[in-house]
Design a protein around this motif. Structure first.
Motif, PDB file in Angstrom:
ATOM      1  N   GLY A  70       0.801  -1.220   0.000  1.00  0.00           N
ATOM      2  CA  GLY A  70       0.000   0.000   0.000  1.00  0.00           C
ATOM      3  C   GLY A  70       0.830   1.264   0.000  1.00  0.00           C
ATOM      4  O   GLY A  70       0.438   2.260   0.599  1.00  0.00           O
ATOM      5  N   GLY A  71       1.978   1.235  -0.646  1.00  0.00           N
ATOM      6  CA  GLY A  71       2.853   2.400  -0.704  1.00  0.00           C
ATOM      7  C   GLY A  71       3.741   2.569   0.505  1.00  0.00           C
ATOM      8  O   GLY A  71       4.589   3.462   0.536  1.00  0.00           O
ATOM      9  N   GLU A  72       3.564   1.721   1.544  1.00  0.00           N
ATOM     10  CA  GLU A  72       4.395   1.796   2.740  1.00  0.00           C
ATOM     11  C   GLU A  72       5.466   0.715   2.705  1.00  0.00           C
ATOM     12  O   GLU A  72       5.188  -0.433   2.377  1.00  0.00           O
ATOM     13  CB  GLU A  72       3.532   1.639   3.992  1.00  0.00           C
ATOM     14  N   LYS A  73       6.676   1.115   3.081  1.00  0.00           N
ATOM     15  CA  LYS A  73       7.805   0.183   3.043  1.00  0.00           C
ATOM     16  C   LYS A  73       8.290  -0.112   4.453  1.00  0.00           C
ATOM     17  O   LYS A  73       8.450   0.799   5.270  1.00  0.00           O
ATOM     18  CB  LYS A  73       8.956   0.776   2.224  1.00  0.00           C
ATOM     19  N   GLY A  74       8.496  -1.391   4.742  1.00  0.00           N
ATOM     20  CA  GLY A  74       9.016  -1.792   6.037  1.00  0.00           C
ATOM     21  C   GLY A  74      10.255  -2.655   5.882  1.00  0.00           C
ATOM     22  O   GLY A  74      10.332  -3.469   4.960  1.00  0.00           O
ATOM     23  N   VAL A  75      11.227  -2.460   6.767  1.00  0.00           N
ATOM     24  CA  VAL A  75      12.470  -3.224   6.708  1.00  0.00           C
ATOM     25  C   VAL A  75      12.822  -3.715   8.109  1.00  0.00           C
ATOM     26  O   VAL A  75      12.849  -2.928   9.064  1.00  0.00           O
ATOM     27  CB  VAL A  75      13.640  -2.372   6.161  1.00  0.00           C
ATOM     28  N   ASN A  76      13.077  -5.008   8.223  1.00  0.00           N
ATOM     29  CA  ASN A  76      13.524  -5.601   9.483  1.00  0.00           C
ATOM     30  C   ASN A  76      14.853  -6.302   9.243  1.00  0.00           C
ATOM     31  O   ASN A  76      15.035  -6.984   8.229  1.00  0.00           O
ATOM     32  CB  ASN A  76      12.506  -6.623  10.001  1.00  0.00           C
ATOM     33  N   THR A  77      15.790  -6.105  10.170  1.00  0.00           N
ATOM     34  CA  THR A  77      17.082  -6.782  10.061  1.00  0.00           C
ATOM     35  C   THR A  77      17.325  -7.617  11.312  1.00  0.00           C
ATOM     36  O   THR A  77      16.846  -7.292  12.396  1.00  0.00           O
ATOM     37  CB  THR A  77      18.233  -5.779   9.882  1.00  0.00           C
ATOM     38  N   ARG A  78      18.081  -8.701  11.129  1.00  0.00           N
ATOM     39  CA  ARG A  78      18.405  -9.593  12.249  1.00  0.00           C
ATOM     40  C   ARG A  78      19.790 -10.174  12.017  1.00  0.00           C
ATOM     41  O   ARG A  78      20.072 -10.699  10.939  1.00  0.00           O
ATOM     42  CB  ARG A  78      17.361 -10.699  12.355  1.00  0.00           C
ATOM     43  N   THR A  79      20.658 -10.079  13.012  1.00  0.00           N
ATOM     44  CA  THR A  79      21.996 -10.652  12.949  1.00  0.00           C
ATOM     45  C   THR A  79      22.174 -11.547  14.162  1.00  0.00           C
ATOM     46  O   THR A  79      22.015 -11.087  15.297  1.00  0.00           O
ATOM     47  CB  THR A  79      23.072  -9.554  12.944  1.00  0.00           C
ATOM     48  N   GLU A  80      22.517 -12.820  13.935  1.00  0.00           N
ATOM     49  CA  GLU A  80      22.588 -13.744  15.057  1.00  0.00           C
ATOM     50  C   GLU A  80      23.366 -14.997  14.690  1.00  0.00           C
ATOM     51  O   GLU A  80      23.540 -15.332  13.518  1.00  0.00           O
ATOM     52  CB  GLU A  80      21.183 -14.147  15.518  1.00  0.00           C
ATOM     53  N   THR A  81      23.826 -15.692  15.716  1.00  0.00           N
ATOM     54  CA  THR A  81      24.416 -17.012  15.566  1.00  0.00           C
ATOM     55  C   THR A  81      23.293 -18.033  15.548  1.00  0.00           C
ATOM     56  O   THR A  81      22.355 -17.951  16.336  1.00  0.00           O
ATOM     57  CB  THR A  81      25.377 -17.304  16.727  1.00  0.00           C
ATOM     58  N   GLY A  82      23.374 -19.001  14.649  1.00  0.00           N
ATOM     59  CA  GLY A  82      22.329 -20.008  14.534  1.00  0.00           C
ATOM     60  C   GLY A  82      22.516 -21.158  15.511  1.00  0.00           C
ATOM     61  O   GLY A  82      23.358 -21.116  16.410  1.00  0.00           O
ATOM     62  N   ASP A  83      21.727 -22.206  15.324  1.00  0.00           N
ATOM     63  CA  ASP A  83      21.765 -23.355  16.216  1.00  0.00           C
ATOM     64  C   ASP A  83      22.994 -24.230  15.967  1.00  0.00           C
ATOM     65  O   ASP A  83      23.539 -24.282  14.863  1.00  0.00           O
ATOM     66  CB  ASP A  83      20.499 -24.199  16.038  1.00  0.00           C
ATOM     67  N   PHE A  84      23.416 -24.940  17.012  1.00  0.00           N
ATOM     68  CA  PHE A  84      24.539 -25.882  16.937  1.00  0.00           C
ATOM     69  C   PHE A  84      23.997 -27.227  16.454  1.00  0.00           C
ATOM     70  O   PHE A  84      23.009 -27.743  16.990  1.00  0.00           O
ATOM     71  CB  PHE A  84      25.179 -26.024  18.306  1.00  0.00           C
ATOM     72  N   ASN A  85      24.643 -27.796  15.429  1.00  0.00           N
ATOM     73  CA  ASN A  85      24.140 -29.015  14.796  1.00  0.00           C
ATOM     74  C   ASN A  85      25.205 -30.115  14.806  1.00  0.00           C
ATOM     75  O   ASN A  85      26.080 -30.151  13.933  1.00  0.00           O
ATOM     76  CB  ASN A  85      23.727 -28.729  13.349  1.00  0.00           C
ATOM     77  N   PRO A  86      25.182 -31.014  15.793  1.00  0.00           N
ATOM     78  CA  PRO A  86      26.124 -32.138  15.830  1.00  0.00           C
ATOM     79  C   PRO A  86      25.511 -33.382  15.182  1.00  0.00           C
ATOM     80  O   PRO A  86      24.284 -33.497  15.027  1.00  0.00           O
ATOM     81  CB  PRO A  86      26.324 -32.357  17.326  1.00  0.00           C
ATOM     82  N   GLY A  87      26.381 -34.330  14.810  1.00  0.00           N
ATOM     83  CA  GLY A  87      25.866 -35.564  14.228  1.00  0.00           C
ATOM     84  C   GLY A  87      26.957 -36.605  14.044  1.00  0.00           C
ATOM     85  O   GLY A  87      28.142 -36.357  14.289  1.00  0.00           O
ATOM     86  N   VAL A  88      26.547 -37.780  13.598  1.00  0.00           N
ATOM     87  CA  VAL A  88      27.473 -38.890  13.341  1.00  0.00           C
ATOM     88  C   VAL A  88      27.017 -39.624  12.093  1.00  0.00           C
ATOM     89  O   VAL A  88      25.813 -39.772  11.843  1.00  0.00           O
ATOM     90  CB  VAL A  88      27.544 -39.843  14.562  1.00  0.00           C
ATOM     91  N   ARG A  89      27.974 -40.064  11.291  1.00  0.00           N
ATOM     92  CA  ARG A  89      27.693 -40.850  10.084  1.00  0.00           C
ATOM     93  C   ARG A  89      28.433 -42.183  10.166  1.00  0.00           C
ATOM     94  O   ARG A  89      29.565 -42.253  10.653  1.00  0.00           O
ATOM     95  CB  ARG A  89      28.131 -40.109   8.822  1.00  0.00           C
ATOM     96  N   HIS A  90      27.782 -43.225   9.662  1.00  0.00           N
ATOM     97  CA  HIS A  90      28.386 -44.557   9.707  1.00  0.00           C
ATOM     98  C   HIS A  90      28.051 -45.308   8.421  1.00  0.00           C
ATOM     99  O   HIS A  90      26.893 -45.355   7.996  1.00  0.00           O
ATOM    100  CB  HIS A  90      27.862 -45.344  10.915  1.00  0.00           C
ATOM    101  N   THR A  91      29.071 -45.882   7.816  1.00  0.00           N
ATOM    102  CA  THR A  91      28.882 -46.700   6.613  1.00  0.00           C
ATOM    103  C   THR A  91      28.487 -48.109   7.028  1.00  0.00           C
ATOM    104  O   THR A  91      29.252 -48.791   7.711  1.00  0.00           O
ATOM    105  CB  THR A  91      30.171 -46.748   5.773  1.00  0.00           C
ATOM    106  N   ILE A  92      27.286 -48.534   6.618  1.00  0.00           N
ATOM    107  CA  ILE A  92      26.834 -49.881   6.966  1.00  0.00           C
ATOM    108  C   ILE A  92      27.061 -50.867   5.826  1.00  0.00           C
ATOM    109  O   ILE A  92      27.027 -52.081   6.039  1.00  0.00           O
ATOM    110  CB  ILE A  92      25.346 -49.886   7.365  1.00  0.00           C
ATOM    111  N   LEU A  93      27.303 -50.350   4.622  1.00  0.00           N
ATOM    112  CA  LEU A  93      27.584 -51.228   3.478  1.00  0.00           C
ATOM    113  C   LEU A  93      28.518 -50.506   2.530  1.00  0.00           C
ATOM    114  O   LEU A  93      28.213 -49.415   2.050  1.00  0.00           O
ATOM    115  CB  LEU A  93      26.287 -51.595   2.744  1.00  0.00           C
ATOM    116  N   ARG A  94      29.684 -51.103   2.300  1.00  0.00           N
ATOM    117  CA  ARG A  94      30.627 -50.515   1.348  1.00  0.00           C
ATOM    118  C   ARG A  94      30.206 -50.835  -0.081  1.00  0.00           C
ATOM    119  O   ARG A  94      29.608 -51.873  -0.344  1.00  0.00           O
ATOM    120  CB  ARG A  94      32.040 -51.042   1.613  1.00  0.00           C
ATOM    121  N   GLU A  95      30.547 -49.922  -0.981  1.00  0.00           N
ATOM    122  CA  GLU A  95      30.188 -50.108  -2.381  1.00  0.00           C
ATOM    123  C   GLU A  95      30.858 -51.358  -2.954  1.00  0.00           C
ATOM    124  O   GLU A  95      32.023 -51.640  -2.693  1.00  0.00           O
ATOM    125  CB  GLU A  95      30.617 -48.877  -3.195  1.00  0.00           C
TER     126      GLU A  95
END
Length: 235
Positions: A70-95
């Motif tokens: 409607g002719g009105e402009k809005g701007v929002n900014t955000r600067t932040e560190t995101g979430d911590f994402n740990p994990g593990v991978r395991h090969t169960i069958l070799r090619e």
């Protein structure tokens, strides 16, 4: 996967832009949306034992969301560190002849901001077809969704994603890759809002270059294939 004792460090730098238009229900006003996000992603992989590696990543984001209505402009900014994402991978069958390599993944998400814990897993299939490598992967993430007054921090309880693609060796130091991805999130109801079920699809192209011993660089570009708006990611 990495051999026991091997360590790799990754720095990912990404710029994403979304341009879209939405018609406000009841008001008949067309709203233009322009979202820009700059992300740096820090990831480490470590070979724990034979056929098993652990990994962890954390992003840092600067987001600028602009709307014109409607002719009105809005701007929002955000600067932040995101979430911590740990994990593990395991090969169960070799090619082997006639069979792909099969890799299982278990991963989680630990909030560092107003976010929600999550845990999930997936399976990846990898098959060499000289000079190419074919891959496919599917994952499921269960989010223990918490309610927030800021609706932009609400997260769907169930997320499914799948990726299909290939990597092609051009020579000893250069490969190209293409990957098609899809993400589906389920509808989730909160006190102040309800997230609808959504589906999004994208196509990514990459070029991996060997720079020197132990150092690689991979420029990528990804295009959104769903919705009415235009989405592009450069990294």
């Amino acid at each position: 996967l990495l051999e026991p004792g091997e360590l790799t460090l990754e720095l990912g730098l990404f710029y994403s832009r979304l341009d879209d238009q939405e018609l406000e229900s009841g008001a008949g006003t067309l709203t233009t949306i322009e979202d820009e996000t700059f992300t740096s992603l820090y990831t480490a992989h470590y070979g724990l034992i034979e056929d098993t590696e652990v990994f962890a990543s954390i992003p840092f984001r600067h987001q600028r969301a602009g709307t014109v209505s409607g002719g009105e402009k809005g701007v929002n900014t955000r600067t932040e560190t995101g979430d911590f994402n740990p994990g593990v991978r395991h090969t169960i069958l070799r090619e082997q002849k006639g069979l792909p390599e099969v890799i299982l993944t278990v991963e989680g998400r630990i909030p560092t901001i107003e976010s929600s814990y999550a845990i999930g897993g997936g399976v990846a299939l990898v098959k060499s077809v000289d000079p190419a490598v074919l891959f496919a992967a599917g994952n499921y993430l269960r989010t223990f969704s918490r309610d927030f007054g800021d609706v932009t921090r609400l997260q769907s309880k169930d997320t499914f994603d799948a990726t299909l693609g290939y990597v092609l060796a051009l020579n000893d130091s250069l490969t190209i890759s293409t990957a098609f991805s899809g993400v589906v999130t389920t509808a989730t109801t909160f006190d102040a809002a309800r997230l609808l079920q959504s589906e999004s699809f994208s196509l990514q192209f990459g070029l991996t270059s060997f720079i020197t011993e132990g150092l690689f660089i991979e420029p990528v570009v990804s295009f959104g294939l769903s919705g009415t708006g235009n989405t592009v990611v450069l990294g």
